[in-house]
Design an enzyme around this catalytic site. Structure first.
Site, PDB file in Angstrom:
ATOM      1  CG  ASP A   1      -1.952   1.012   1.274  1.00  0.00           C
ATOM      2  OD1 ASP A   1      -2.802   0.975   0.381  1.00  0.00           O
ATOM      3  OD2 ASP A   1      -1.951   1.868   2.185  1.00  0.00           O
TER       4      ASP A   1
ATOM      5  CD  GLU B   1      -2.094   2.459  -3.595  1.00  0.00           C
ATOM      6  OE1 GLU B   1      -3.138   3.048  -3.883  1.00  0.00           O
ATOM      7  OE2 GLU B   1      -1.556   2.564  -2.473  1.00  0.00           O
TER       8      GLU B   1
HETATM    9  C1  GLC Z   1      -4.195   3.110  -0.639  1.00  0.00           C
HETATM   10  C2  GLC Z   1      -5.367   2.170  -0.569  1.00  0.00           C
HETATM   11  C3  GLC Z   1      -6.559   2.958  -0.136  1.00  0.00           C
HETATM   12  C4  GLC Z   1      -6.308   3.507   1.244  1.00  0.00           C
HETATM   13  C5  GLC Z   1      -5.030   4.323   1.263  1.00  0.00           C
HETATM   14  C6  GLC Z   1      -4.566   4.560   2.661  1.00  0.00           C
HETATM   15  O1  GLC Z   1      -4.365   4.080  -1.592  1.00  0.00           O
HETATM   16  O2  GLC Z   1      -5.553   1.526  -1.788  1.00  0.00           O
HETATM   17  O3  GLC Z   1      -7.736   2.187  -0.145  1.00  0.00           O
HETATM   18  O4  GLC Z   1      -7.377   4.312   1.656  1.00  0.00           O
HETATM   19  O5  GLC Z   1      -3.975   3.655   0.618  1.00  0.00           O
HETATM   20  O6  GLC Z   1      -4.078   3.376   3.215  1.00  0.00           O
END
Ligand code: GLC
Ligand code: CA
Length: 536
Positions: free
Chosen positions: A205, A268
């Site tokens: 993440d 991500e």
């Molecule tokens: C990432 C996740 C999202 C979350 C954010 C904070 O973007 O995909 O769903 O709210 O991180 O952890």
């Protein structure tokens, strides 16, 4: 280039399935999906033909951000199941050749995490340094101009210890301080804990986050705000995207490569340009896979998609594995976002996703063409998108229950139970009906995945653009040629094609003759080496 650059890996040519656990299958009638539901569904996933699943956060959490606010990195959220359930899931999936990835959140923890509770107890507590604390500006007020994901100051005042703490998301999600070596040690142990249990890897993440500018300098304004360039008018120059973060991934890669088979790190990587994306692969010594957000946010049109795909191939280090995805729990579902609910377009998108070389990540429901659901304000569950439009609407739209059958709760939970988010139009779109229909989107998706596995499984096939006009995109990948008509008009291909293996919708055109694609139709053909046999 290092020794990993040419290595074969199970995710090459694979398809991963993002499964939002809370919304997939509820086995105990509390309205939330759970790990036992995933276990019940592994036969379905194996029938569908995916290679692995990525579970949205499964760790204990107060659920201010539905698991992205972690309170214990070594456990399982009681609402979703137990550690035993997780072990069983890994084993059951493994018996069917499916790998299990978990979601790891290293940028921040919940303020309910014992580290933060201790850090907040006093300025000289053992864990104070785990988080980013700062004094007010000399004249009072937050230390700098950084904004959180709701558009408000990213700094929360902590009265008992007289300092601010940083939160780039909700104020219940405190950012970790990666300048503290103890934070590195904690996460290395967390990686090993799950890898030792047989977890195949992590989706990481906010992988572009982690480190922040040591001097906490103000973020500069962004010229053209958008989902990629920056939010709320700011470029995240100092609050994210710091060079030091790459060191973390180099360390983690060594840990991951120490396992047999090597574990997978899928970031991500929310960056707007493909040079920045390429950096996360390092010299085959950082992340093995990095989500391609320029592709996600491309328009659903031949020139845009063809350009991102070509540039991705040009920018990624040789031998790196690209990642293609079009839906997730943040951006919503592509059958709505890209295709406006038009089934032919969604089927074409699936054909493209299934044929691009590298790794493709489907989101639960993509396989049946599930669309976003308009969740009425009173039933919304997502706090982060509640009162700002940076997420282009409430993220709940893409998190509604999996539609297994035509019943009112879609077979997600027992009848009479209210699911945590309302189900969509289950009668119009569900697994049970589509499974019986060889012409359904689900059947198409399964055929596409079988074709992908047979033709390009286990490899990162090469990519060659053959045509990219206003409406037609054609490419060769490995021994396949794909021609896709991105328009509501018929499109005549310039030359004859090889044997047509599959069409996204409508009749499969005969080989040999010049082919006219129907509106929004894509075809996959066998590559015929004679130049006259390819579409241009
Ligand atoms: C990432 C996740 C999202 C979350 C954010 C904070 O973007 O995909 O769903 O709210 O991180 O952890
Ligand atoms: Ca449940």
């Amino acid at each position: 280039m290092n020794e990993n650059s040419g290595a074969q890996r199970w995710w090459h040519g694979s398809v991963l399935y993002q499964l939002y656990v809370r919304s997939w299958r509820d086995t105990n009638g509390d309205g939330f999906g759970d790990l036992n539901g995933v276990i019940e569904g592994v036969d379905y996933l194996s029938w569908l033909g995916v290679d692995g699943i990525w579970l949205s956060p499964t760790m204990p959490s107060p659920d201010q951000d539905w698991g992205y606010d972690v309170a214990d990195y070594l456990g399982v959220h009681p609402e979703l199941g137990t550690l035993d359930d997780m072990d069983r899931l890994i084993a059951e999936a493994g018996q069917r050749g499916l790998r299990v990835l978990l979601d790891l959140v290293p940028n921040h923890t919940s303020t309910a995490h014992p580290w933060f509770v201790d850090a907040a107890s006093s300025r000289d507590s053992a864990h104070r340094g785990y988080y980013v604390w700062a004094d007010p500006e000399p004249g009072g007020g937050p230390p700098n101009n950084w904004l959180d994901a709701t558009g408000h100051s990213a700094w929360a005042w902590h009265e008992p210890t007289g300092q601010y703490y940083l939160h780039l998301f909700l104020d219940s999600q405190a950012d970790l301080n990666w300048f503290d070596p103890a934070v590195h040690r904690e996460f290395e142990q967390i990686l090993r804990f799950w890898f030792d249990r047989g977890v195949a890897g992590f989706r990481i993440d906010v992988a572009h986050g982690l480190y922040k500018d040591a001097q906490l300098r103000d973020n500069p304004p962004v010229d053209h705000p958008g989902p990629l360039a920056g939010r709320f008018g700011q470029e995240q120059k100092y609050s994210a995207n710091r060079p030091e973060t790459h060191e973390v991934f180099r360390d983690w890669r060594q840990i991951a490569e120490g396992y047999r088979p090597p574990r997978l790190l899928l970031g991500e990587t929310w960056v707007g340009n493909l040079d920045g994306l390429a950096r996360f692969y390092g010299d085959h010594d950082e992340l093995q896979l990095a989500f391609n957000f320029p592709f996600v946010f491309s328009s659903f049109a031949a020139p845009g998609l063809a350009a991102v795909v070509a540039e991705t191939h040009a920018k990624l280090p040789p031998g790196a594995c690209p990642v293609w995805t079009a839906s997730n729990h943040d951006v919503g579902r592509f059958p709505s976002r890209w295709c406006g609910g038009d089934e032919r377009q969604a089927r074409l998108a699936l054909l493209v996703l299934a044929t691009l070389p590298g790794t493709t990540v489907l989101y639960y429901g993509d396989e049946i063409g599930m669309t976003d659901v308009a969740v009425p304000p009173a039933l919304r569950q997502d706090k982060m998108s509640a009162d700002n439009d940076a997420w282009q609407g409430s993220r709940d739209r893409g998190r509604t229950p999996m539609q297994w059958d035509a019943s009112p709760t879609g077979g997600f939970t027992a009848s009479g139970v209210t699911p945590w988010l309302p189900a969509g139009d289950t009668a119009a779109c569900n697994v049970a009906d589509q499974r019986q229909d060889p012409a359904s989107t689900l059947s198409l998706c399964r055929d596409l995945l079988a074709l992908r596995r047979a033709e390009v499984g286990g490899q990162i096939a090469d990519y060659e653009e053959l045509a990219a006009s206003e409406t037609l995109w054609a490419y060769r990948t490995g021994g396949l040629v794909v021609a896709a008509n991105f328009s509501g008009q018929p499109a005549r291909l310039p030359g004859p094609v090889g044997e047509v293996l599959l069409a996204s919708s409508g009749e499969v055109p005969p080989a040999g003759e010049p082919v006219t694609l129907q509106p929004w139709q894509g075809i996959i053909c066998r590559y015929a080496t004679s130049a006259a046999d390819s579409p241009d």
